[in-house]
Enzyme design. Structure first.
Site, PDB file in Angstrom:
ATOM      1  N   GLU A   1      -1.830  -8.120   2.292  1.00 33.50           N
ATOM      2  CA  GLU A   1      -1.724  -8.203   3.742  1.00 33.50           C
ATOM      3  C   GLU A   1      -2.827  -9.091   4.309  1.00 33.50           C
ATOM      4  O   GLU A   1      -3.927  -9.160   3.762  1.00 33.50           O
ATOM      5  CB  GLU A   1      -1.790  -6.800   4.355  1.00 33.50           C
ATOM      6  CG  GLU A   1      -0.527  -5.991   4.050  1.00 33.50           C
ATOM      7  CD  GLU A   1      -0.603  -4.528   4.469  1.00 33.50           C
ATOM      8  OE1 GLU A   1       0.336  -4.058   5.106  1.00 33.50           O
ATOM      9  OE2 GLU A   1      -1.595  -3.852   4.151  1.00 33.50           O
TER      10      GLU A   1
ATOM     11  N   CYS B   1      -8.063 -12.551   9.092  1.00 35.35           N
ATOM     12  CA  CYS B   1      -8.693 -11.676   8.111  1.00 35.35           C
ATOM     13  C   CYS B   1      -7.850 -11.754   6.840  1.00 35.35           C
ATOM     14  O   CYS B   1      -6.677 -11.383   6.842  1.00 35.35           O
ATOM     15  CB  CYS B   1      -8.697 -10.263   8.706  1.00 35.35           C
ATOM     16  SG  CYS B   1      -9.336  -9.003   7.620  1.00 35.35           S
TER      17      CYS B   1
ATOM     18  N   CYS C   1      -8.040  -2.789  -4.387  1.00 41.55           N
ATOM     19  CA  CYS C   1      -9.498  -2.889  -4.450  1.00 41.55           C
ATOM     20  C   CYS C   1     -10.018  -1.839  -5.430  1.00 41.55           C
ATOM     21  O   CYS C   1      -9.473  -0.744  -5.506  1.00 41.55           O
ATOM     22  CB  CYS C   1     -10.092  -2.639  -3.060  1.00 41.55           C
ATOM     23  SG  CYS C   1     -11.869  -2.949  -2.965  1.00 41.55           S
TER      24      CYS C   1
ATOM     25  N   CYS D   1     -11.740   4.305   3.086  1.00 44.15           N
ATOM     26  CA  CYS D   1     -10.899   3.109   3.185  1.00 44.15           C
ATOM     27  C   CYS D   1      -9.540   3.316   2.521  1.00 44.15           C
ATOM     28  O   CYS D   1      -9.450   3.781   1.387  1.00 44.15           O
ATOM     29  CB  CYS D   1     -11.615   1.917   2.552  1.00 44.15           C
ATOM     30  SG  CYS D   1     -10.664   0.391   2.626  1.00 44.15           S
TER      31      CYS D   1
ATOM     32  N   GLY E   1      -9.599  -5.977  -0.895  1.00 45.92           N
ATOM     33  CA  GLY E   1     -10.360  -6.478  -2.040  1.00 45.92           C
ATOM     34  C   GLY E   1     -11.826  -6.749  -1.776  1.00 45.92           C
ATOM     35  O   GLY E   1     -12.279  -6.766  -0.637  1.00 45.92           O
ATOM     36  N   GLU E   2     -12.573  -6.921  -2.873  1.00 46.69           N
ATOM     37  CA  GLU E   2     -13.997  -7.241  -2.794  1.00 46.69           C
ATOM     38  C   GLU E   2     -14.154  -8.715  -3.193  1.00 46.69           C
ATOM     39  O   GLU E   2     -14.017  -9.071  -4.374  1.00 46.69           O
ATOM     40  CB  GLU E   2     -14.791  -6.322  -3.745  1.00 46.69           C
ATOM     41  CG  GLU E   2     -16.228  -6.739  -3.994  1.00 46.69           C
ATOM     42  CD  GLU E   2     -17.057  -6.994  -2.735  1.00 46.69           C
ATOM     43  OE1 GLU E   2     -17.045  -6.153  -1.816  1.00 46.69           O
ATOM     44  OE2 GLU E   2     -17.707  -8.053  -2.663  1.00 46.69           O
TER      45      GLU E   2
ATOM     46  N   SER F   1     -17.348 -10.874   3.517  1.00 48.57           N
ATOM     47  CA  SER F   1     -17.848  -9.507   3.637  1.00 48.57           C
ATOM     48  C   SER F   1     -17.901  -8.850   2.263  1.00 48.57           C
ATOM     49  O   SER F   1     -16.935  -8.898   1.509  1.00 48.57           O
ATOM     50  CB  SER F   1     -16.935  -8.701   4.565  1.00 48.57           C
ATOM     51  OG  SER F   1     -17.395  -7.374   4.663  1.00 48.57           O
TER      52      SER F   1
ATOM     53  N   SER G   1     -21.052  -4.445   4.196  1.00 45.68           N
ATOM     54  CA  SER G   1     -20.539  -3.139   4.588  1.00 45.68           C
ATOM     55  C   SER G   1     -21.571  -2.081   4.210  1.00 45.68           C
ATOM     56  O   SER G   1     -21.578  -1.593   3.088  1.00 45.68           O
ATOM     57  CB  SER G   1     -19.210  -2.873   3.869  1.00 45.68           C
ATOM     58  OG  SER G   1     -18.253  -3.817   4.295  1.00 45.68           O
TER      59      SER G   1
ATOM     60  N   HIS H   1     -22.800   1.032   6.146  1.00 44.85           N
ATOM     61  CA  HIS H   1     -22.177   2.340   6.415  1.00 44.85           C
ATOM     62  C   HIS H   1     -23.058   3.571   6.205  1.00 44.85           C
ATOM     63  O   HIS H   1     -22.624   4.690   6.510  1.00 44.85           O
ATOM     64  CB  HIS H   1     -20.891   2.536   5.592  1.00 44.85           C
ATOM     65  CG  HIS H   1     -19.882   1.444   5.760  1.00 44.85           C
ATOM     66  ND1 HIS H   1     -19.580   0.883   6.973  1.00 44.85           N
ATOM     67  CD2 HIS H   1     -19.109   0.792   4.861  1.00 44.85           C
ATOM     68  CE1 HIS H   1     -18.661  -0.062   6.808  1.00 44.85           C
ATOM     69  NE2 HIS H   1     -18.372  -0.140   5.540  1.00 44.85           N
TER      70      HIS H   1
ATOM     71  N   ASN I   1     -11.163   4.169  11.626  1.00 49.16           N
ATOM     72  CA  ASN I   1      -9.710   4.098  11.844  1.00 49.16           C
ATOM     73  C   ASN I   1      -9.012   5.065  10.905  1.00 49.16           C
ATOM     74  O   ASN I   1      -9.202   5.003   9.692  1.00 49.16           O
ATOM     75  CB  ASN I   1      -9.205   2.674  11.587  1.00 49.16           C
ATOM     76  CG  ASN I   1      -9.785   1.706  12.593  1.00 49.16           C
ATOM     77  OD1 ASN I   1      -9.730   1.942  13.797  1.00 49.16           O
ATOM     78  ND2 ASN I   1     -10.372   0.626  12.112  1.00 49.16           N
TER      79      ASN I   1
ATOM     80  N   CYS J   1      -9.330  -2.310  10.658  1.00 48.18           N
ATOM     81  CA  CYS J   1     -10.206  -2.283   9.475  1.00 48.18           C
ATOM     82  C   CYS J   1      -9.912  -1.080   8.599  1.00 48.18           C
ATOM     83  O   CYS J   1      -9.880   0.053   9.077  1.00 48.18           O
ATOM     84  CB  CYS J   1     -11.671  -2.156   9.878  1.00 48.18           C
ATOM     85  SG  CYS J   1     -12.294  -3.497  10.843  1.00 48.18           S
TER      86      CYS J   1
HETATM   87  N1  SAH Z   1     -14.799  -5.205   0.113  1.00 47.67           N
HETATM   88  C1  SAH Z   1     -15.375  -5.954   1.196  1.00 47.67           C
HETATM   89  C2  SAH Z   1     -14.311  -6.553   2.111  1.00 47.67           C
HETATM   90  C3  SAH Z   1     -13.505  -5.546   2.926  1.00 47.67           C
HETATM   91  S1  SAH Z   1     -14.041  -5.639   4.564  1.00 47.67           S
HETATM   92  C4  SAH Z   1     -16.333  -5.087   1.958  1.00 47.67           C
HETATM   93  O1  SAH Z   1     -16.381  -3.891   1.687  1.00 47.67           O
HETATM   94  O2  SAH Z   1     -17.068  -5.593   2.795  1.00 47.67           O
HETATM   95  C5  SAH Z   1     -13.266  -4.300   5.323  1.00 47.67           C
HETATM   96  C6  SAH Z   1     -14.213  -3.599   6.252  1.00 47.67           C
HETATM   97  O3  SAH Z   1     -13.541  -2.491   6.892  1.00 47.67           O
HETATM   98  C7  SAH Z   1     -15.383  -3.031   5.495  1.00 47.67           C
HETATM   99  O4  SAH Z   1     -16.545  -3.090   6.257  1.00 47.67           O
HETATM  100  C8  SAH Z   1     -14.925  -1.605   5.333  1.00 47.67           C
HETATM  101  O5  SAH Z   1     -15.980  -0.781   5.004  1.00 47.67           O
HETATM  102  C9  SAH Z   1     -14.312  -1.320   6.672  1.00 47.67           C
HETATM  103  N2  SAH Z   1     -13.416  -0.160   6.658  1.00 47.67           N
HETATM  104  C10 SAH Z   1     -12.735   0.322   5.621  1.00 47.67           C
HETATM  105  N3  SAH Z   1     -12.014   1.404   5.962  1.00 47.67           N
HETATM  106  C11 SAH Z   1     -12.236   1.613   7.261  1.00 47.67           C
HETATM  107  C12 SAH Z   1     -11.733   2.577   8.198  1.00 47.67           C
HETATM  108  N4  SAH Z   1     -10.854   3.494   7.832  1.00 47.67           N
HETATM  109  N5  SAH Z   1     -12.175   2.485   9.462  1.00 47.67           N
HETATM  110  C13 SAH Z   1     -13.023   1.502   9.834  1.00 47.67           C
HETATM  111  N6  SAH Z   1     -13.524   0.575   9.002  1.00 47.67           N
HETATM  112  C14 SAH Z   1     -13.134   0.621   7.719  1.00 47.67           C
END
Ligand code: SAH
Length: 383
Positions: free
Chosen positions: A112, A125, A132, A139, A192-193, A224, A246, A248, A323, A366
């Site tokens: 996607e 995006c 992943c 996530c 993905g990463e 990211s 990321s 968190h 989300n 996200c």
């Molecule tokens: N793997 C990379 C690229 C993905 S970026 C990374 O982790 O940075 C996707 C972003 O959305 C990341 O910051 C991830 O932590 C965030 N994300 C994932 N699930 C989410 C959710 N349910 N609500 C809000 N942000 C979320």
């Protein structure tokens, strides 16, 4: 003048599958292919640039349209090379204008991409992997079983396919400036990463930044990562786009749980890598992404620890309200909590925009990405 070489008996009826897709080839690798195909060495640089411009600036998908190449040369190219992007399987448009695309790849796998229009920019995006491997606790993508790296063709192809959908192929000779484009920014924040698929991501960014490729400024491209430390330094040296992390969480105890890759490269190791990121400056701030999870990582103490951690790093913090997705074990922090958290960061001198979730009605926000067929398969299993 060049002649295509066919296996005996196949003449010009070579099936599309056997041709080499040149989307995602770097200048160097495309030149090598053209040379092997018989292109005059003296004209190699020029031919590569011409073909690139047709593909990346004019959106052409057939060599027959490349009118500044000799007819025989075009026909020869058409027989051995193809220009293919992922097939658009489904497009959903949110009430807020966000577009979510489901693409089907050559092997039937799906990914996607999300296009987010804003007043002063349009951000795409993109995904770097099918699924992943990181399994971040909050996530949705991490719950998808199948994982593989995307090829550069499949990553660059997302950009081309979305420009098709937006109808953004300028008339000949008119290349709009970055800031006036519908698709003006690219973020590797889909599935993905990206640093686990380093080479393909690097090649994609190079094509995106090249003046004869997609031609976006490097400041409009953000990679990211959840914190793949060895990849961070390499990204600074070999890619040079903007970096988002990321984060968190502010303690290893909580981060180990939310972002399991922290058990491999902990907060201290991560920050040592960030402090030596070669591109770091006030014009090239690192973006820290911080998902706001109720009663997990959203206290005043967390905000103060965050300020301490990033001290000295030119940084911006994106606060992302969690989300929700079916089966998620977390709740979104309250708006008041998020505001208070943001105000501690703000008083410490950091810009900390609270991200308005986009495209929630179509599960495009996200962390909500997970291909449609995976979702329906799961649903069936669960019922
Ligand atoms: N793997 C990379 C690229 C993905 S970026 C990374 O982790 O940075 C996707 C972003 O959305 C990341 O910051 C991830 O932590 C965030 N994300 C994932 N699930 C989410 C959710 N349910 N609500 C809000 N942000 C979320």
């Amino acid at each position: 003048m060049t002649v295509a070489v066919y296996p005996e008996g196949t003449a010009s009826s070579v099936s599309a599958d056997t041709r080499v897709n040149i989307v995602g080839e770097t200048r160097e690798s495309l030149s090598a292919l053209l040379l092997a195909h018989g292109t005059d060495r003296a004209r190699l640089g020029m031919r590569t640039a011409q073909i690139w411009q047709w593909i990346y600036q004019k959106g052409v998908r057939g060599f027959s349209e490349m009118t500044n190449l000799a007819r025989d040369y075009r026909l020869g190219l058409q027989d051995v090379f193809s220009i293919q992007v992922p097939e658009l399987a489904l497009r959903q448009v949110s009430l807020d204008g966000t577009r979510k695309y489901l693409f089907r790849l050559g092997d039937g796998k799906e990914i996607e991409s999300v296009y987010i229009p804003e007043q002063d920019r349009g951000t795409l995006c993109i995904s770097s992997q099918v699924g992943c491997t990181l399994n971040c606790a909050f996530c949705h993508t991490g719950t998808q079983a199948m994982v593989r790296n995307l090829t550069a063709a499949e990553i660059v192809g997302q950009i081309l396919a979305v420009r098709d959908d937006l109808g953004e192929w300028p008339e000949r000779g008119r290349h709009p400036k970055n800031e006036t484009r519908l698709l003006s920014n690219i973020v590797f924040m889909g599935m993905g990463e990206p640093l686990y698929n380093f080479d393909s991501v690097r090649d994609t960014v190079r094509i995106a930044m090249d003046g004869e490729g997609i031609s976006l400024s490097r400041r409009r491209i953000t990679l990211s990562t959840a914190g793949v430390v060895p990849g961070i330094h390499r990204a600074g040296e070999e890619i040079g786009c903007r970096l988002a992390v990321s984060l968190h969480a502010t303690t290893d105890e909580i981060r180990d749980r939310l972002v399991p890759i922290n058990r491999k490269w902990n907060i201290e190791t991560l920050f040592a890598a960030l402090r030596s990121y070669p591109k770091l400056s006030n014009a090239d701030r690192i973006t820290f992404e911080y998902v706001m999870l109720k009663d997990v990582n959203d206290s005043d103490a967390d905000a103060r620890r965050l300020v301490k951690l990033i001290k000295g790093i030119p940084a911006k913090i994106n606060l992302i309200p969690f989300n929700h997705w079916p089966g998620a074990q977390f709740e979104r922090s309250t708006p008041e909590r998020i505001r208070e958290f943001a105000s501690i960061l703000f008083h410490a001198g950091y810009a900390s925009p609270i991200r308005t979730p986009r495209g929630e009605d179509i599960m495009a926000a996200c962390g909500q990405l997970k291909s449609a067929s995976e979702r329906s398969r799961r649903k069936k299993q669960e019922t």
